[in-house]
Each structure stands twice: as structure tokens, then as C-alpha cells.
Design a protein around this motif. Structure first.
Motif, mmCIF file in Angstrom:
data_model
loop_
_atom_site.group_PDB
_atom_site.id
_atom_site.type_symbol
_atom_site.label_atom_id
_atom_site.label_comp_id
_atom_site.label_asym_id
_atom_site.label_seq_id
_atom_site.Cartn_x
_atom_site.Cartn_y
_atom_site.Cartn_z
ATOM 1 N N TYR A 269 11.744 -57.981 21.301
ATOM 2 C CA TYR A 269 11.629 -59.023 22.346
ATOM 3 C C TYR A 269 12.715 -58.620 23.303
ATOM 4 O O TYR A 269 13.786 -58.561 22.840
ATOM 5 N N ASP A 270 12.291 -58.412 24.419
ATOM 6 C CA ASP A 270 13.302 -58.258 25.659
ATOM 7 C C ASP A 270 13.829 -59.470 26.165
ATOM 8 O O ASP A 270 13.638 -60.055 27.023
ATOM 9 N N ILE A 271 15.155 -59.692 25.440
ATOM 10 C CA ILE A 271 15.837 -60.749 26.045
ATOM 11 C C ILE A 271 16.492 -60.985 27.327
ATOM 12 O O ILE A 271 16.971 -61.726 27.796
ATOM 13 N N HIS A 272 16.551 -59.661 27.837
ATOM 14 C CA HIS A 272 17.321 -59.048 29.058
ATOM 15 C C HIS A 272 16.615 -57.770 29.544
ATOM 16 O O HIS A 272 16.216 -56.847 28.432
ATOM 17 N N PRO A 273 16.789 -57.447 30.675
ATOM 18 C CA PRO A 273 16.266 -56.020 31.006
ATOM 19 C C PRO A 273 17.024 -54.925 30.179
ATOM 20 O O PRO A 273 16.637 -53.824 30.222
ATOM 21 N N ARG A 274 18.077 -55.184 29.914
ATOM 22 C CA ARG A 274 18.982 -54.151 29.204
ATOM 23 C C ARG A 274 19.112 -54.395 27.773
ATOM 24 O O ARG A 274 19.564 -53.654 27.027
ATOM 25 N N TRP A 275 18.678 -55.612 27.293
ATOM 26 C CA TRP A 275 18.921 -55.928 25.798
ATOM 27 C C TRP A 275 17.495 -56.311 25.075
ATOM 28 O O TRP A 275 16.636 -57.012 25.734
ATOM 29 N N THR A 276 17.331 -55.686 23.929
ATOM 30 C CA THR A 276 16.082 -55.927 23.175
ATOM 31 C C THR A 276 16.589 -56.419 21.623
ATOM 32 O O THR A 276 17.452 -55.731 20.993
ATOM 33 N N ALA A 277 15.923 -57.621 21.175
ATOM 34 C CA ALA A 277 16.270 -57.993 19.840
ATOM 35 C C ALA A 277 15.101 -57.409 18.904
ATOM 36 O O ALA A 277 13.965 -57.622 19.439
ATOM 37 N N LEU A 278 15.470 -56.999 18.073
ATOM 38 C CA LEU A 278 14.418 -56.162 16.833
ATOM 39 C C LEU A 278 14.353 -56.769 15.567
ATOM 40 O O LEU A 278 15.387 -57.534 15.163
ATOM 41 N N ALA A 279 13.304 -56.994 14.845
ATOM 42 C CA ALA A 279 13.066 -57.507 13.555
ATOM 43 C C ALA A 279 12.117 -56.879 12.861
ATOM 44 O O ALA A 279 11.156 -56.168 13.546
ATOM 45 N N SER A 280 12.163 -56.368 11.683
ATOM 46 C CA SER A 280 11.241 -55.877 10.615
ATOM 47 C C SER A 280 11.194 -56.451 9.323
ATOM 48 O O SER A 280 12.223 -56.839 8.715
ATOM 49 N N LEU A 281 10.203 -56.326 8.795
ATOM 50 C CA LEU A 281 9.860 -56.576 7.166
ATOM 51 C C LEU A 281 9.155 -55.657 6.497
ATOM 52 O O LEU A 281 8.054 -55.242 7.293
ATOM 53 N N GLU A 282 9.403 -55.270 5.448
ATOM 54 C CA GLU A 282 8.902 -54.128 4.816
ATOM 55 C C GLU A 282 8.755 -54.635 3.200
ATOM 56 O O GLU A 282 9.900 -55.096 2.623
#
Length: 312
Positions: A269-282
Motif C-alpha cells: 500500500y502506497d501510504i505516501h508518494p515516496r513510502w510503501t508499506a509491505l506485508a507477506s505471508l508464506e
């Protein structure tokens, strides 16, 4: 269990843990999903990025040589916490170069024996060259050649001081992993990704002094999911890996080929034009026949990435 038998059992367990430390980038980073790509890469308008991720995973069982699943014995423990710092830069429009530095903390318990340890892991240099650039409107989907070089900067199991190799943070071998990735977004709403690579590793020594040569380890990843105008992208998919039986002391180990199949879920999710939050599950699928001679693990990761665009 007698002292000699118990010591042999612990040595075998330590070797098994060491083999499980083979580089596995699909597990190791908080990959992004959907329109953000399957893994760390820069977008068409991005020229550099820096990111940090935290991952925790634990073993809940294992797949035996007969490909049957067995749950972890009650009271046993095998967990890994991993922090990664990563950098990406685009020196020219189609070329991307990256660096990932991991640090690990392991906790293990096997019967009456337990240990905690960690340290610097194996450092990875990566590269990507876009044969067909991202966002190209042509009929051929974007495709890129990829490569990764893993350096044995972590502590190998042969050098571990803990009986369960809890302080081992690397395989003890270098790896060259060439591959390719294909990405396609349909109608700006659904993104699909397919990636394939093969890892070629140098030999290493066990604690007993035997030379081990692992076979080439292939990795196939496929994922797809929706892309939203809000900057949210989601994806789900599968990863399948495998390798032939290794040579130990110049002899091919019998019935020791390995394979694993895991389910993947990604979100970005792009929380800001310069910042992206990431998550993953495996999570490795505990289905008989899908995996063999592999630990069954489940892990979750979160991360944050900052980018610089070409006009900055």
C-alpha cells in the motif's frame, strides 16, 4: 537414549538445520504484491529505493523422505527472526542493481536441548535487466532477466558452537542464481507475475569434515491479484522449489532429493508518494506428496520502502 546415540542424533539434526539455511529469497523478504511486483524492484519512474523488513517464521512440521508430512514433536521449537536492509538503484533505464543485508536470531529446542543464537546472515547482491520494460504497451508482456549472488558472510553450521546450530546464520556456500520474471497487468486492475530461477552453489564442509556439494536448486513462483487506484495491491500464489540429492564426501546421498510447495499472500500500500508499506505471508503446504526432505514452516513479514523518482 545413550550418550553416543544422543550425540549422533544432535549432529544429524544440526546438519539438517544447516541445509535448511540455504538461501531462500522468497521467504526472506517482505515482498510486495500485485502492481508492486513480486519482490523488490523499481517502478518505471523510480530511480532508487531503500527498505527495511522484519520477518518471523517457525517450523510446524517436516516432510520426510517418503514425502509424508509429520508435525513437529510437542515441546520442540524452531523459529527464525530476520531483519533485512535493502537498497536498489537504477544506473540506466533498464538496469537495476540491489544489495540486501540480513541479520538473524534463531531459537531452537529439541527434547532436553535448546539454544538461541544469531548474527549477520548471507549478504545478497542482485541485478535485473528489462528486456521489455515495465509499462510497455506492446503485445509482449514485460520480461526481465534477473541474477543474484549470495556471499557466505553468515556463520556456517560447521562453525557453530551451539549443538543445535542455533548460532548458524548462513549456509557456508556461495550461490549464483540466474533467472527471469514476467509481469503483466490486465486492464489496469489485475496483475500477474511468473518468476523462475536456479541456484548454483559452491561446496562446503560439515562439522565432521565431509565436503558437501548441493545440487542446483530451482525455484518457480506464480502470483496474481487485484490492483486498486488507491495504491493498494494484493496477490496470492504458489512457490515450488526443488533440488537433486547432494554429494557428501563424493557420494550421492540416497533418497535425499528435496522439494517444497508453499502458498503465498502479498500486500502493498502506497501510504505516501515516496513510502510503501509491505506485508507477506508464506506457509508450506502440509499435503503428502507435495514436499520431500524439507521442514514445513510458516512465516509473516512486514516492511517499509522509501523511493526516489527520476525527476527528484
Amino acid at each position: 537414549m545413550g550418550k553416543l546415540a544422543k550425540a549422533s542424533f544432535l549432529c544429524a539434526s544440526a546438519l539438517s538445520f544447516a541445509l535448511a539455511l540455504a538461501p531462500r529469497p522468497a521467504r526472506a523478504s517482505a515482498c510486495c504484491g500485485g502492481g508492486h511486483g513480486l519482490g523488490q524492484r523499481l517502478g518505471p519512474l523510480e530511480r532508487a529505493s531503500i527498505g527495511a523488513s522484519l520477518r518471523f517464521d517457525g517450523r510446524f512440521g517436516s516432510h520426510r523422505a517418503d514425502a509424508r508430512f509429520a508435525p513437529i514433536p510437542a515441546g520442540d521449537l524452531d523459529t527464525e527472526s530476520r531483519v533485512e536492509l535493502s537498497w536498489l538503484v537504477k544506473p540506466v533505464s533498464r538496469l537495476q542493481l540491489g544489495l540486501t543485508i540480513p541479520a538473524l536470531l534463531n531459537a531452537r529446542r529439541l527434547g532436553d536441548f535448546g539454544g538461541v543464537g544469531g548474527g549477520l546472515g548471507d549478504i545478497v547482491f542482485s541485478g535485473r535487466y528489462d528486456l521489455v520494460p515495465l509499462g510497455d504497451p506492446g503485445a509482449v508482456p514485460p520480461i526481465a532477466l534477473t541474477a543474484a549472488i549470495t556471499l557466505p558472510t553468515g556463520r556456517a553450521a560447521a562453525d557453530a558452537r551451539d549443538p543445535l546450530a542455533a548460532d548458524a546464520t548462513g549456509l557456508g556456500a556461495a550461490e549464483l542464481r540466474p533467472g527471469f520474471v514476467v509481469e503483466k497487468i490486465f486492464a489496469d486492475t489485475v496483475s500477474t507475475t511468473f518468476a523462475a530461477s536456479v541456484g548454483l552453489r559452491t561446496s562446503f564442509s560439515t562439522a565432521g569434515g565431509d565436503r558437501v556439494q548441493l545440487g542446483p536448486r530451482y525455484r518457480l513462483i506464480a502470483a496474481a491479484g487485484p490492483v486498486f487506484p488507491s495504491g493498494l495491491s494484493l496477490a496470492a500464489g504458489l512457490v515450488h522449489e526443488g533440488e537433486p540429492a547432494p554429494e557428501v564426501g563424493g557420494v550421492v546421498a540416497g533418497d535425499a532429493s528435496r522439494r517444497r510447495t508453499a502458498a503465498l499472500a502479498f500486500g502493498a500500500y502506497d501510504i505516501h508518494p515516496r513510502w510503501t508499506a509491505l506485508a507477506s505471508l508464506e506457509m508450506d503446504l502440509p499435503i503428502p506428496g507435495l514436499s520431500k526432505n524439507e521442514p514445513a514452516r510458516a512465516g509473516i513479514a512486514v516492511g517499509l520502502r522509501h523511493v526516489w523518482e527520476t525527476h527528484d
